[in-house]
Design a protein around this motif. Structure first.
Motif, PDB file in Angstrom:
ATOM      1  N   SER A   1      37.013  39.319  36.318  1.00 38.14           N
ATOM      2  CA  SER A   1      36.829  38.909  37.389  1.00 38.14           C
ATOM      3  C   SER A   1      36.048  39.882  38.745  1.00 38.14           C
ATOM      4  CB  SER A   1      38.211  38.794  37.857  1.00 38.14           C
ATOM      5  OG  SER A   1      39.091  37.727  36.879  1.00 38.14           O
TER       6      SER A   1
ATOM      7  N   SER B   1      44.026  48.628  41.485  1.00 42.21           N
ATOM      8  CA  SER B   1      44.736  47.637  41.222  1.00 42.21           C
ATOM      9  C   SER B   1      45.396  47.163  41.176  1.00 42.21           C
ATOM     10  CB  SER B   1      45.472  47.812  39.296  1.00 42.21           C
ATOM     11  OG  SER B   1      44.423  47.840  38.186  1.00 42.21           O
TER      12      SER B   1
ATOM     13  N   TYR C   1      45.645  40.162  43.203  1.00 39.90           N
ATOM     14  CA  TYR C   1      45.787  39.257  41.500  1.00 39.90           C
ATOM     15  C   TYR C   1      47.411  39.196  41.167  1.00 39.90           C
ATOM     16  CZ  TYR C   1      40.330  38.719  41.015  1.00 39.90           C
ATOM     17  OH  TYR C   1      39.172  39.067  41.024  1.00 39.90           O
ATOM     18  N   THR C   2      47.981  38.965  40.028  1.00 40.08           N
ATOM     19  CA  THR C   2      48.876  38.810  39.969  1.00 40.08           C
ATOM     20  C   THR C   2      48.844  40.610  39.455  1.00 40.08           C
ATOM     21  OG1 THR C   2      49.024  37.527  38.177  1.00 40.08           O
ATOM     22  CG2 THR C   2      49.798  36.631  40.106  1.00 40.08           C
TER      23      THR C   2
ATOM     24  N   GLU D   1      50.610  40.186  36.314  1.00 35.43           N
ATOM     25  CA  GLU D   1      50.428  40.446  35.113  1.00 35.43           C
ATOM     26  C   GLU D   1      48.889  39.345  34.880  1.00 35.43           C
ATOM     27  OE1 GLU D   1      52.307  38.490  37.022  1.00 35.43           O
ATOM     28  OE2 GLU D   1      54.394  38.723  35.780  1.00 35.43           O
ATOM     29  N   LYS D   2      47.920  39.414  35.831  1.00 34.13           N
ATOM     30  CA  LYS D   2      46.747  39.318  35.539  1.00 34.13           C
ATOM     31  C   LYS D   2      45.892  40.489  35.672  1.00 34.13           C
ATOM     32  CE  LYS D   2      42.097  37.440  37.928  1.00 34.13           C
ATOM     33  NZ  LYS D   2      42.277  36.173  36.418  1.00 34.13           N
ATOM     34  N   ILE D   3      46.653  41.236  36.282  1.00 39.35           N
ATOM     35  CA  ILE D   3      45.805  42.866  36.138  1.00 39.35           C
ATOM     36  C   ILE D   3      45.902  43.055  34.944  1.00 39.35           C
ATOM     37  CG2 ILE D   3      45.969  45.071  37.398  1.00 39.35           C
ATOM     38  CD1 ILE D   3      44.245  43.498  39.276  1.00 39.35           C
TER      39      ILE D   3
ATOM     40  N   HIS E   1      46.380  42.042  32.250  1.00 43.87           N
ATOM     41  CA  HIS E   1      45.753  40.936  31.036  1.00 43.87           C
ATOM     42  C   HIS E   1      44.413  41.193  30.984  1.00 43.87           C
ATOM     43  CE1 HIS E   1      44.926  38.216  27.611  1.00 43.87           C
ATOM     44  NE2 HIS E   1      43.791  37.531  28.925  1.00 43.87           N
ATOM     45  N   GLU E   2      43.767  41.648  31.751  1.00 45.09           N
ATOM     46  CA  GLU E   2      42.674  41.726  32.127  1.00 45.09           C
ATOM     47  C   GLU E   2      41.746  43.009  32.179  1.00 45.09           C
ATOM     48  OE1 GLU E   2      40.617  39.056  35.002  1.00 45.09           O
ATOM     49  OE2 GLU E   2      41.105  37.281  34.009  1.00 45.09           O
TER      50      GLU E   2
END
Length: 222
Positions: free
Chosen positions: A64, A162, A171-172, A174-176, A178-179
């Motif tokens: 992303s 981040s 971004y949330t 969780e997304k940070i 996870h990715e």
């Protein structure tokens, strides 16, 4: 980490630009210009290191926008040249990345705060801690300042960027996680290994080229 155009609100970009410009101005004032001007070897080393930084930063990966991964190489730069020349060299490399389209111009200085200023600061502060609190030993300098310092700088760069993306609502959490965040240990180890290998070679063959290393204290007096 790089912040693409339109990714963040303007107040983050303006704040980052102000911080970077203030530190850059102080680095320019503090840099050893007389020494640099009279030492051809140091000039060649600095120019070569800057070119190598551009090559390292050109090779990056990510999923992303804003979550790119690349080697920093700023720990060895800071230990060899000092924090001031490391920032000046990295600034040139950062501008080069914008010229070739790897960084956006509007988020360039904020990206520099995360990927240049904070990694250089973490390396420099760790070095000062080692100088003040730990035993004067060649291997302590090598492993703590070199290997550990480089891994720490990668973590600081990644977590700071981040945090900005989360705080700005891009971004949330969780997304940070996870990715990006869960892969940080995989980034930190090769960063530490690469910087440590370069530092080992410098300390073994040319310890006098490492600005932060006092061979008399770490070798002669042992």
């Amino acid at each position: 980490m790089s912040f693409s155009e339109g990714l963040l609100h303007s107040y983050w970009l303006i704040g980052g630009a102000l911080i970077y410009c203030m530190v850059l101005f102080y680095a320019i004032r503090n840099a050893p210009w007389s020494t640099l001007g009279g030492n051809r070897t140091l000039q060649h080393m600095l120019f070569g290191a800057t070119a190598l930084l551009m090559v390292l930063w050109f090779m990056r990966a990510g999923i992303s926008p804003g979550l790119g991964i690349h080697f920093l190489g700023l720990t060895i730069m800071t230990l060899v040249f000092g924090w001031d020349l490391a920032i000046l060299s990295a600034t040139v490399a950062l501008i080069g990345m914008a010229v070739v389209g790897k960084e956006s111009w509007d988020g360039l200085l904020l990206s520099g705060v995360c990927s240049v200023l904070l990694p250089v600061a973490s390396t420099w502060l760790l070095h000062r801690f080692v100088e003040a609190k730990m035993m004067k030993n060649f291997f302590v300098f090598l492993f703590v300042c070199g290997f550990l310092g480089a891994g720490l700088s990668a973590a600081v760069a990644g977590l700071s960027a981040s945090a900005i993306l989360v705080l700005d609502g891009v971004y949330t959490v969780e997304k940070i996680i996870h990715e990006y965040v869960r892969y940080l240990p995989l980034i930190m180890f090769p960063e530490g290994l690469m910087n440590g290998i370069f530092l080992t070679g410098m300390l073994v063959f040319h310890p006098d080229w490492v600005r932060t290393f006092d061979a008399k204290v770490y070798i002669d007096d042992q």
